[in-house]
Enzyme design. Sequence first.
Site, short mmCIF file in Angstrom:
data_model
loop_
_atom_site.label_atom_id
_atom_site.label_comp_id
_atom_site.label_asym_id
_atom_site.label_seq_id
_atom_site.Cartn_x
_atom_site.Cartn_y
_atom_site.Cartn_z
N SER A 9 0.84 -1.19 0.00
CA SER A 9 0.00 0.00 0.00
C SER A 9 0.88 1.24 0.00
O SER A 9 2.10 1.15 -0.06
CB SER A 9 -0.90 0.00 1.23
OG SER A 9 -0.10 0.31 2.37
N LYS A 10 0.22 2.40 0.11
CA LYS A 10 0.96 3.67 0.09
C LYS A 10 2.03 3.73 1.17
O LYS A 10 3.03 4.42 1.02
CB LYS A 10 -0.02 4.83 0.27
CG LYS A 10 -0.90 5.02 -0.94
CD LYS A 10 -1.11 6.50 -1.23
CE LYS A 10 -1.87 6.70 -2.52
NZ LYS A 10 -3.30 6.28 -2.39
N ARG A 11 1.78 3.03 2.28
CA ARG A 11 2.79 3.04 3.36
C ARG A 11 4.14 2.57 2.87
O ARG A 11 5.17 2.87 3.45
CB ARG A 11 2.35 2.13 4.50
CG ARG A 11 1.34 2.74 5.46
CD ARG A 11 1.01 1.76 6.55
NE ARG A 11 0.43 0.54 5.98
CZ ARG A 11 0.94 -0.67 6.10
NH1 ARG A 11 2.04 -0.86 6.78
NH2 ARG A 11 0.35 -1.71 5.53
#
Length: 484
Positions: free
Chosen positions: A242-244
Amino acid sequence: MVRVRFAPSPTGHLHVGALRTALFNWLFARHHKGKFILRIEDTDVARSSEEMSRSILEALRWVGLDWDEGPIYQSHRFEIYRRAARELVERGKAYYCFCSPGEIEERRTRAQASGEHWKYDRRCLNLDENERQRLLERRVPAAIRFLVPEGRTEFTDLVHGSISVEHKNIEDFVLLRSDGFPTYHLSVVVDDIDTGITHVIRGDDHISNTPKQILLYQAFGKPVPQFAHLPLILGPDRKKLSKRHGDTSVLSFRDRGYLPLAFFNFMAQLSWSPGREERIYTVEEMVREFSLEKVSKGSPIFDLKKLEWLNSRLINEMPVTELIFHLRPWLEKDGLWSEELLSGRKEWFEKVVDLTRTRSRTLLDLSAALAPFLSDNFSYDPEAIKKYLLDDQLDRLLPVLKEDFLSLEHFTAPEIEKVLRERAEKEGMKAALLIHALRVLVLGRSVSPGIFEVLELIGREKTLRRIEKLVEVRNIIKEKEDQG
Ligand code: GLU
């Protein structure tokens, strides 16, 4: 003939998970000499945008995935989905549902309060025919629900093997909402039927949708395609990517200086391996070797180090003229490009690129490393200045070295090296002191390929001019300290 499709929803940029799906469909189509169809699933009008559709096409093109048919836009086909849903009603495979979302919510909450698992209770299936006609005539908003038959559905997923689901666990799902918009299940199956899709290859997150879609094919009386669900990609911490984990949009990899073929290799090698060796495979090799049977079930880890490794390997392996082709937009952006690099200065430039590429992991690195060769306007690393330019001895030694350089008949790597080492010995000091200082003065940084080759390519005149800037360059850190 094999016919596959890639069907992104244009609600955001193309990210790596979706690209892996596109890539495997494309490899499968090319391997079987079939067709790869592109479909834009933009039925969610509020969340889809043309800009995102364009960005998706741009990302596919950058990676080198071309399509044989499409893009087909679902938003152009609403009438077709409506007709298909009505056809199922006429054939007794689906029915109108007049329950409002509020009523359904109320019944669900009531059931759940008494600990029951609730699915749609078929109230509208059991309406009396006159009542149904009356509601339709009064234009009470009506959805169309699929009538899930009794029994169970079993299918063989080409990656996961046999999967079976009891129908009693499937609700009579909505095909057409009361506002006339189709649900994903309806549009996807109608389109896959219309385009003659033989294999549906997509992410694992769609496995639970598959039994419903198989039921729809059967209701339409059409052959069911084969399914292959690809395992979810995980970040290095084994959590869903994900964006993390940083920017995962495909175009961001282009913008960070990765080569399309390195990225293609990296993405293909998530879940599948074209051969035993860790290396760059050509697209032709990957097409030849691809098979869904060899796709692994386990979730692959998205490891950027591997991408960097593949990219730097490709930067170093590809013909230098090809590398220059990929480099050009970067140099243009940095104001370093001139047409001469392909004509009058071609031979020189190819040598410079060939020397410099050994230390570059991305085109971004490489473009930065080339700046001092192509311009006098490059930056100096303050840390490098502190470390290598503050020694007082340099004030006396560099002018002497300058004279040595001037006296050389040919300003070539071996001659430069010889005269520098002799000078160091005469002065009773380490050659490294001079080498480090020269590197910082000439390139602005503390690491580089062989300094003597670098100086030869930079040329005598520029080298001497940059040596003269010792005091000026030292001042850079003074100014920084004054400011900070
Ligand atoms: N539009 C769906 C998605 O982006 C894909 C649907 C499918 O492949 O069946 O997840």
